[in-house]
Motif scaffolding. Structure first.
Motif, mmCIF file in Angstrom:
data_model
loop_
_atom_site.group_PDB
_atom_site.id
_atom_site.type_symbol
_atom_site.label_atom_id
_atom_site.label_comp_id
_atom_site.label_asym_id
_atom_site.label_seq_id
_atom_site.Cartn_x
_atom_site.Cartn_y
_atom_site.Cartn_z
ATOM 1 N N VAL A 17 -1.383 6.762 5.622
ATOM 2 C CA VAL A 17 -0.497 5.666 4.308
ATOM 3 C C VAL A 17 0.226 7.064 3.555
ATOM 4 O O VAL A 17 0.041 8.190 3.344
ATOM 5 C CB VAL A 17 -1.101 5.035 3.351
ATOM 6 N N THR A 18 2.409 6.888 4.061
ATOM 7 C CA THR A 18 2.441 7.971 2.921
ATOM 8 C C THR A 18 3.833 7.362 2.005
ATOM 9 O O THR A 18 3.783 6.508 2.063
ATOM 10 C CB THR A 18 3.459 9.024 4.110
ATOM 11 N N GLY A 31 1.845 -8.294 -8.738
ATOM 12 C CA GLY A 31 1.517 -9.311 -10.120
ATOM 13 C C GLY A 31 0.094 -9.818 -8.931
ATOM 14 O O GLY A 31 0.352 -11.166 -8.867
ATOM 15 N N GLY A 32 -0.772 -9.386 -8.525
ATOM 16 C CA GLY A 32 -2.066 -9.964 -8.103
ATOM 17 C C GLY A 32 -2.777 -8.939 -8.061
ATOM 18 O O GLY A 32 -2.895 -8.313 -8.887
ATOM 19 N N THR A 33 -4.040 -9.665 -6.658
ATOM 20 C CA THR A 33 -4.907 -8.594 -6.734
ATOM 21 C C THR A 33 -5.371 -7.737 -5.626
ATOM 22 O O THR A 33 -4.453 -7.862 -4.251
ATOM 23 C CB THR A 33 -6.129 -9.215 -6.821
ATOM 24 N N ILE A 34 -5.052 -6.802 -5.390
ATOM 25 C CA ILE A 34 -5.342 -5.499 -4.504
ATOM 26 C C ILE A 34 -7.276 -4.776 -3.939
ATOM 27 O O ILE A 34 -8.053 -4.457 -5.485
ATOM 28 C CB ILE A 34 -4.365 -4.476 -3.838
ATOM 29 N N LYS A 35 -8.066 -5.296 -3.297
ATOM 30 C CA LYS A 35 -9.297 -4.937 -2.747
ATOM 31 C C LYS A 35 -10.026 -4.968 -1.566
ATOM 32 O O LYS A 35 -9.336 -5.471 -0.976
ATOM 33 C CB LYS A 35 -10.582 -7.162 -3.844
ATOM 34 N N ASN A 36 -11.370 -4.252 -1.972
ATOM 35 C CA ASN A 36 -12.344 -4.237 -0.757
ATOM 36 C C ASN A 36 -11.380 -3.820 0.588
ATOM 37 O O ASN A 36 -11.051 -3.652 2.060
ATOM 38 C CB ASN A 36 -12.669 -5.131 0.191
ATOM 39 N N VAL A 37 -10.814 -2.259 -0.023
ATOM 40 C CA VAL A 37 -9.875 -1.603 0.986
ATOM 41 C C VAL A 37 -9.895 -0.298 0.686
ATOM 42 O O VAL A 37 -10.523 0.788 -0.102
ATOM 43 C CB VAL A 37 -8.608 -2.399 1.534
ATOM 44 N N SER A 38 -10.304 -0.115 1.799
ATOM 45 C CA SER A 38 -9.859 2.242 2.018
ATOM 46 C C SER A 38 -8.790 2.954 2.595
ATOM 47 O O SER A 38 -8.499 1.397 3.482
ATOM 48 C CB SER A 38 -11.109 2.452 2.664
ATOM 49 N N PHE A 39 -8.140 3.459 2.245
ATOM 50 C CA PHE A 39 -7.377 4.065 2.662
ATOM 51 C C PHE A 39 -7.590 5.240 3.384
ATOM 52 O O PHE A 39 -7.837 6.289 1.801
ATOM 53 C CB PHE A 39 -5.965 4.136 1.706
ATOM 54 N N THR A 40 -7.363 5.865 3.984
ATOM 55 C CA THR A 40 -7.554 7.504 4.188
ATOM 56 C C THR A 40 -6.374 7.924 5.449
ATOM 57 O O THR A 40 -5.428 7.527 5.762
ATOM 58 C CB THR A 40 -8.754 6.957 5.403
ATOM 59 N N ASN A 41 -6.715 9.215 5.288
ATOM 60 C CA ASN A 41 -5.280 10.464 5.410
ATOM 61 C C ASN A 41 -3.794 10.020 4.612
ATOM 62 O O ASN A 41 -3.081 9.885 5.816
ATOM 63 C CB ASN A 41 -4.763 9.967 7.064
ATOM 64 N N VAL A 42 -4.380 10.103 3.727
ATOM 65 C CA VAL A 42 -3.160 9.443 2.600
ATOM 66 C C VAL A 42 -2.454 10.897 2.274
ATOM 67 O O VAL A 42 -3.234 11.719 1.403
ATOM 68 C CB VAL A 42 -3.889 8.790 1.650
ATOM 69 N N THR A 43 -0.739 10.886 1.937
ATOM 70 C CA THR A 43 0.092 11.667 2.342
ATOM 71 C C THR A 43 0.542 11.464 0.523
ATOM 72 O O THR A 43 1.287 10.259 0.533
ATOM 73 C CB THR A 43 0.518 11.984 2.773
ATOM 74 N N LEU A 44 0.829 11.853 -0.547
ATOM 75 C CA LEU A 44 1.796 11.727 -1.441
ATOM 76 C C LEU A 44 2.789 12.823 -2.016
ATOM 77 O O LEU A 44 2.274 13.776 -1.929
ATOM 78 C CB LEU A 44 0.782 12.068 -2.663
#
Length: 186
Positions: A17-18, A31-44
């Motif tokens: 994810v970038t 406006g809700g829920t984000i759950k039970n997930v992983s994000f790898t190799n993230v670039t900000l």
């Protein structure tokens, strides 16, 4: 992506994810829920956030999220205004936003200008129950106290060794999503 509803990752991973800029967040106007997930190799990228809840009138909930960030860049000043890069931007003053069991690891901090990487920015009524980060140049919150912070449990550590020495109890984290290493860390 503008998002309202429930995103349950069911333990799956999203890789590569970038995010670039505030409006380049993976989830925007949540406006809700984000759950039970992983994000790898993230670039900000510069002035970026992975999640951006932007005054949509609904509380955002984040639960059981692992983020592995491989690269971060930032600018300290742009047109005389201090800029930030980070993970969660919640720009509201009136709603309760909820964070539970968030763990972030940062491998490379390219913010050579000294700008910190934040976990949360501009959080209104902030409720955090377990938000931890490991990596150089990270700070817990920017402007969280401006509008009255709520519950806070978490911390930022330079290394996993310093985190381990803090004796944090992760035993209450959902064991269907989280596993721990031999040191008891996520």
């Amino acid at each position: 992506v503008y998002f309202h509803g429930v995103f349950d990752g069911a333990g799956y991973n999203i890789d590569g994810v970038t995010a670039k800029g505030w409006d380049g967040a993976m989830f925007y106007s949540i406006g809700g829920t984000i759950k039970n997930v992983s994000f790898t190799n993230v670039t900000l990228g510069k002035k970026a956030a992975l999640f951006n809840e932007h005054q949509n009138g609904n509380a955002a909930r984040f639960e059981n999220i692992y983020i592995h960030c491989t690269s971060v860049e930032s600018v300290a000043l742009e047109n005389g205004t201090k800029q930030y890069t980070g993970f969660f931007t919640v720009e509201t003053t009136d709603w309760n936003n909820y964070f539970k069991n968030i763990y972030i690891e940062i491998d490379a901090n390219n913010t050579t200008d000294g700008t910190p990487i934040y976990l949360t920015k501009y959080c209104g009524k902030l409720n955090i129950n377990g938000m931890y980060a490991v990596g150089a140049g990270v700070q817990e919150a920017v402007s969280a106290g401006d509008w009255g912070a709520g519950v806070y449990a978490g911390g930022v550590y330079e290394t996993r060794a310093t985190m381990k020495s803090a004796n944090i109890d992760f035993s209450g984290w959902d064991d269907t999503i989280w596993t721990t290493d031999a040191d008891g860390l996520p």
